[in-house]
Scaffold this motif. Structure first.
Motif, PDB file in Angstrom:
ATOM      1  N   GLU A 152      26.729  64.704  50.695  1.00 28.09           N
ATOM      2  CA  GLU A 152      27.932  64.226  51.359  1.00 28.09           C
ATOM      3  C   GLU A 152      29.125  64.987  50.799  1.00 28.09           C
ATOM      4  OE1 GLU A 152      28.213  60.025  50.750  1.00 28.09           O
ATOM      5  OE2 GLU A 152      26.082  59.720  51.194  1.00 28.09           O
ATOM      6  N   ILE A 153      30.055  65.334  51.667  1.00 27.42           N
ATOM      7  CA  ILE A 153      31.266  66.036  51.243  1.00 27.42           C
ATOM      8  C   ILE A 153      32.441  65.116  51.531  1.00 27.42           C
ATOM      9  CG2 ILE A 153      31.652  67.252  53.433  1.00 27.42           C
ATOM     10  CD1 ILE A 153      32.077  68.918  50.046  1.00 27.42           C
ATOM     11  N   GLY A 154      33.367  65.028  50.563  1.00 27.00           N
ATOM     12  CA  GLY A 154      34.514  64.132  50.712  1.00 27.00           C
ATOM     13  C   GLY A 154      35.750  64.838  51.215  1.00 27.00           C
ATOM     14  N   GLU A 155      36.831  64.098  51.299  1.00 24.02           N
ATOM     15  CA  GLU A 155      38.108  64.627  51.767  1.00 24.02           C
ATOM     16  C   GLU A 155      38.693  65.597  50.743  1.00 24.02           C
ATOM     17  OE1 GLU A 155      39.623  64.049  54.707  1.00 24.02           O
ATOM     18  OE2 GLU A 155      37.854  62.898  55.294  1.00 24.02           O
ATOM     19  N   SER A 156      39.484  66.551  51.249  1.00 22.95           N
ATOM     20  CA  SER A 156      40.176  67.498  50.375  1.00 22.95           C
ATOM     21  C   SER A 156      41.322  66.799  49.660  1.00 22.95           C
ATOM     22  CB  SER A 156      40.734  68.673  51.190  1.00 22.95           C
ATOM     23  OG  SER A 156      39.700  69.376  51.796  1.00 22.95           O
ATOM     24  N   ASP A 181      46.368  75.798  40.829  1.00 23.01           N
ATOM     25  CA  ASP A 181      47.474  75.705  41.783  1.00 23.01           C
ATOM     26  C   ASP A 181      47.046  76.229  43.147  1.00 23.01           C
ATOM     27  OD1 ASP A 181      49.096  74.613  39.932  1.00 23.01           O
ATOM     28  OD2 ASP A 181      50.151  76.462  39.420  1.00 23.01           O
ATOM     29  N   GLY A 182      47.285  75.438  44.174  1.00 20.25           N
ATOM     30  CA  GLY A 182      46.978  75.865  45.528  1.00 20.25           C
ATOM     31  C   GLY A 182      45.538  75.652  45.949  1.00 20.25           C
ATOM     32  N   ILE A 183      44.651  75.260  45.054  1.00 26.21           N
ATOM     33  CA  ILE A 183      43.250  75.052  45.406  1.00 26.21           C
ATOM     34  C   ILE A 183      43.091  73.660  46.028  1.00 26.21           C
ATOM     35  CG2 ILE A 183      40.910  74.773  44.496  1.00 26.21           C
ATOM     36  CD1 ILE A 183      41.598  76.732  42.314  1.00 26.21           C
ATOM     37  N   GLU A 184      42.347  73.591  47.105  1.00 29.53           N
ATOM     38  CA  GLU A 184      42.030  72.293  47.681  1.00 29.53           C
ATOM     39  C   GLU A 184      40.678  71.844  47.145  1.00 29.53           C
ATOM     40  OE1 GLU A 184      42.542  71.136  51.537  1.00 29.53           O
ATOM     41  OE2 GLU A 184      44.536  72.007  51.757  1.00 29.53           O
ATOM     42  N   LEU A 185      40.656  70.697  46.516  1.00 32.01           N
ATOM     43  CA  LEU A 185      39.445  70.199  45.886  1.00 32.01           C
ATOM     44  C   LEU A 185      38.778  69.161  46.780  1.00 32.01           C
ATOM     45  CD1 LEU A 185      40.956  69.704  42.345  1.00 32.01           C
ATOM     46  CD2 LEU A 185      39.799  71.706  43.246  1.00 32.01           C
ATOM     47  N   ARG A 186      37.458  69.271  46.882  1.00 26.76           N
ATOM     48  CA  ARG A 186      36.704  68.307  47.664  1.00 26.76           C
ATOM     49  C   ARG A 186      35.717  67.601  46.752  1.00 26.76           C
ATOM     50  NH1 ARG A 186      34.370  71.752  52.588  1.00 26.76           N
ATOM     51  NH2 ARG A 186      33.647  73.072  50.893  1.00 26.76           N
ATOM     52  N   THR A 187      35.436  66.365  47.027  1.00 21.44           N
ATOM     53  CA  THR A 187      34.436  65.638  46.259  1.00 21.44           C
ATOM     54  C   THR A 187      33.104  65.757  46.990  1.00 21.44           C
ATOM     55  OG1 THR A 187      34.950  63.581  47.419  1.00 21.44           O
ATOM     56  CG2 THR A 187      36.124  64.020  45.366  1.00 21.44           C
ATOM     57  N   TRP A 188      32.020  65.678  46.240  1.00 21.39           N
ATOM     58  CA  TRP A 188      30.708  65.774  46.867  1.00 21.39           C
ATOM     59  C   TRP A 188      29.693  64.946  46.106  1.00 21.39           C
ATOM     60  CZ3 TRP A 188      33.256  69.934  44.625  1.00 21.39           C
ATOM     61  CH2 TRP A 188      32.727  70.409  43.419  1.00 21.39           C
ATOM     62  N   HIS A 189      28.641  64.591  46.810  1.00 14.73           N
ATOM     63  CA  HIS A 189      27.575  63.787  46.217  1.00 14.73           C
ATOM     64  C   HIS A 189      26.243  64.229  46.808  1.00 14.73           C
ATOM     65  CE1 HIS A 189      25.446  60.396  44.522  1.00 14.73           C
ATOM     66  NE2 HIS A 189      24.945  60.143  45.725  1.00 14.73           N
ATOM     67  N   ILE A 190      25.244  64.446  45.929  1.00 16.36           N
ATOM     68  CA  ILE A 190      23.904  64.824  46.374  1.00 16.36           C
ATOM     69  C   ILE A 190      23.018  63.581  46.353  1.00 16.36           C
ATOM     70  CG2 ILE A 190      21.878  66.224  45.854  1.00 16.36           C
ATOM     71  CD1 ILE A 190      23.742  68.263  44.560  1.00 16.36           C
ATOM     72  N   ASN A 191      22.506  63.214  47.516  1.00 21.95           N
ATOM     73  CA  ASN A 191      21.627  62.040  47.601  1.00 21.95           C
ATOM     74  C   ASN A 191      20.202  62.379  47.178  1.00 21.95           C
ATOM     75  OD1 ASN A 191      23.713  60.394  48.723  1.00 21.95           O
ATOM     76  ND2 ASN A 191      23.396  61.445  50.669  1.00 21.95           N
ATOM     77  N   ALA A 192      19.736  63.576  47.549  1.00 21.91           N
ATOM     78  CA  ALA A 192      18.392  64.037  47.192  1.00 21.91           C
ATOM     79  C   ALA A 192      18.376  65.556  47.309  1.00 21.91           C
ATOM     80  CB  ALA A 192      17.348  63.425  48.118  1.00 21.91           C
ATOM     81  N   SER A 193      17.615  66.221  46.448  1.00 23.91           N
ATOM     82  CA  SER A 193      17.542  67.684  46.532  1.00 23.91           C
ATOM     83  C   SER A 193      16.194  68.175  46.019  1.00 23.91           C
ATOM     84  CB  SER A 193      18.679  68.342  45.741  1.00 23.91           C
ATOM     85  OG  SER A 193      18.468  68.216  44.355  1.00 23.91           O
ATOM     86  N   LEU A 194      15.880  69.404  46.385  1.00 22.31           N
ATOM     87  CA  LEU A 194      14.588  70.001  46.016  1.00 22.31           C
ATOM     88  C   LEU A 194      14.742  71.506  45.945  1.00 22.31           C
ATOM     89  CD1 LEU A 194      11.574  69.091  45.612  1.00 22.31           C
ATOM     90  CD2 LEU A 194      11.234  69.740  47.986  1.00 22.31           C
ATOM     91  N   TRP A 195      14.188  72.118  44.890  1.00 19.70           N
ATOM     92  CA  TRP A 195      14.229  73.569  44.770  1.00 19.70           C
ATOM     93  C   TRP A 195      13.252  74.220  45.758  1.00 19.70           C
ATOM     94  CZ3 TRP A 195      17.747  76.423  42.434  1.00 19.70           C
ATOM     95  CH2 TRP A 195      18.527  75.855  41.413  1.00 19.70           C
ATOM     96  N   VAL A 196      13.660  75.355  46.287  1.00 18.62           N
ATOM     97  CA  VAL A 196      12.829  76.106  47.225  1.00 18.62           C
ATOM     98  C   VAL A 196      12.733  77.543  46.724  1.00 18.62           C
ATOM     99  CG1 VAL A 196      12.578  76.935  49.586  1.00 18.62           C
ATOM    100  CG2 VAL A 196      13.627  74.701  49.160  1.00 18.62           C
ATOM    101  N   LYS A 197      11.527  78.092  46.793  1.00 23.04           N
ATOM    102  CA  LYS A 197      11.326  79.508  46.440  1.00 23.04           C
ATOM    103  C   LYS A 197      10.574  80.171  47.581  1.00 23.04           C
ATOM    104  CE  LYS A 197       9.631  82.611  42.850  1.00 23.04           C
ATOM    105  NZ  LYS A 197       8.957  82.724  41.538  1.00 23.04           N
ATOM    106  N   VAL A 198      11.154  81.233  48.122  1.00 18.85           N
ATOM    107  CA  VAL A 198      10.506  81.950  49.224  1.00 18.85           C
ATOM    108  C   VAL A 198      10.392  83.428  48.877  1.00 18.85           C
ATOM    109  CG1 VAL A 198      11.311  80.350  50.992  1.00 18.85           C
ATOM    110  CG2 VAL A 198      12.729  82.306  50.389  1.00 18.85           C
ATOM    111  N   GLY A 199       9.486  84.122  49.558  1.00 20.93           N
ATOM    112  CA  GLY A 199       9.334  85.555  49.336  1.00 20.93           C
ATOM    113  C   GLY A 199      10.415  86.346  50.032  1.00 20.93           C
ATOM    114  N   ARG A 200      10.652  87.570  49.563  1.00 27.28           N
ATOM    115  CA  ARG A 200      11.654  88.433  50.207  1.00 27.28           C
ATOM    116  C   ARG A 200      11.100  89.006  51.495  1.00 27.28           C
ATOM    117  NH1 ARG A 200      16.271  89.546  47.720  1.00 27.28           N
ATOM    118  NH2 ARG A 200      16.464  89.092  45.532  1.00 27.28           N
TER     119      ARG A 200
END
Length: 200
Positions: A152-156, A181-200
């Protein structure tokens, strides 16, 4: 929202390209009208999970933007063939890296890594794409290791907000409290995640 989180190696390359590009865009505009955005993750709006043609995914009825758990992430991981970050672009007051996820069944999903936005609509950036091509010799990039996530991504928030600055410093090593200065910051939250490895 379905999200792909680049590996730290890719994140460093994205961060450097972001800094150089926004600096150039501000120089062309003659004033600081472009600000960076974080995190540098690929967000896939209107993502259709049925693109992977999986039994687990199809049980959701092919719903768009439905939250999913670790079991569904495993199904997605097995369906992914490649993840590519494209040449940075400027469009409609946004600076972003196009992102594309290819599945083994031939389907693809398109997203973007939103890395900056223009705060002054009157600033001219008509020649930015042509002038910036030599900065992007490392793109497009085929990524071998990354995370897929339900996030989820929050408001700037303005960076001059003290709490916003502290959050950015804690969550993103590319942002230093003394240099926000001048950077817009957003909040975020990860509910679930998984690493992925693929071939080139």
């Amino acid at each position: 929202m379905f999200t792909v989180i680049p590996h730290s190696t890719e994140a460093l390359i994205l961060s450097r390209a972001q800094k150089a590009s926004l600096s150039r865009l501000n120089a062309e505009a003659g004033k600081p009208c472009w600000v960076p955005l974080f995190p540098l993750w690929a967000f896939f709006n209107n993502f259709d999970y049925s693109a992977a043609e999986s039994d687990t995914i199809m049980q959701t009825g092919g719903n768009v933007n439905t939250a999913f758990d670790a079991t569904q992430l495993k199904t997605m991981r097995n369906a992914i063939e490649s993840f590519t970050i494209g040449i940075p672009s400027v469009s409609n007051g946004e600076f972003f890296f196009p992102a594309i996820l290819h599945f083994r069944n031939g389907e693809a999903a398109c997203g973007k890594i939103l890395a900056g936005k223009k705060t002054d609509e009157e600033a001219d950036s008509s020649h930015t794409c042509e002038n910036g091509k030599k900065l992007f010799t490392r793109f497009p990039r085929s990524c071998c290791v990354f995370r897929i996530a339900d996030a989820e991504i929050g408001e700037s928030k303005a960076a001059n907000d003290e709490s916003g600055t502290d959050k950015a410093a804690a969550k993103n090593t590319n942002v230093e409290p003394a240099n926000t200065d001048g950077i817009e910051l957003r909040t975020w939250h990860i509910n679930a995640s998984l690493w992925v490895k693929v071939g080139r």
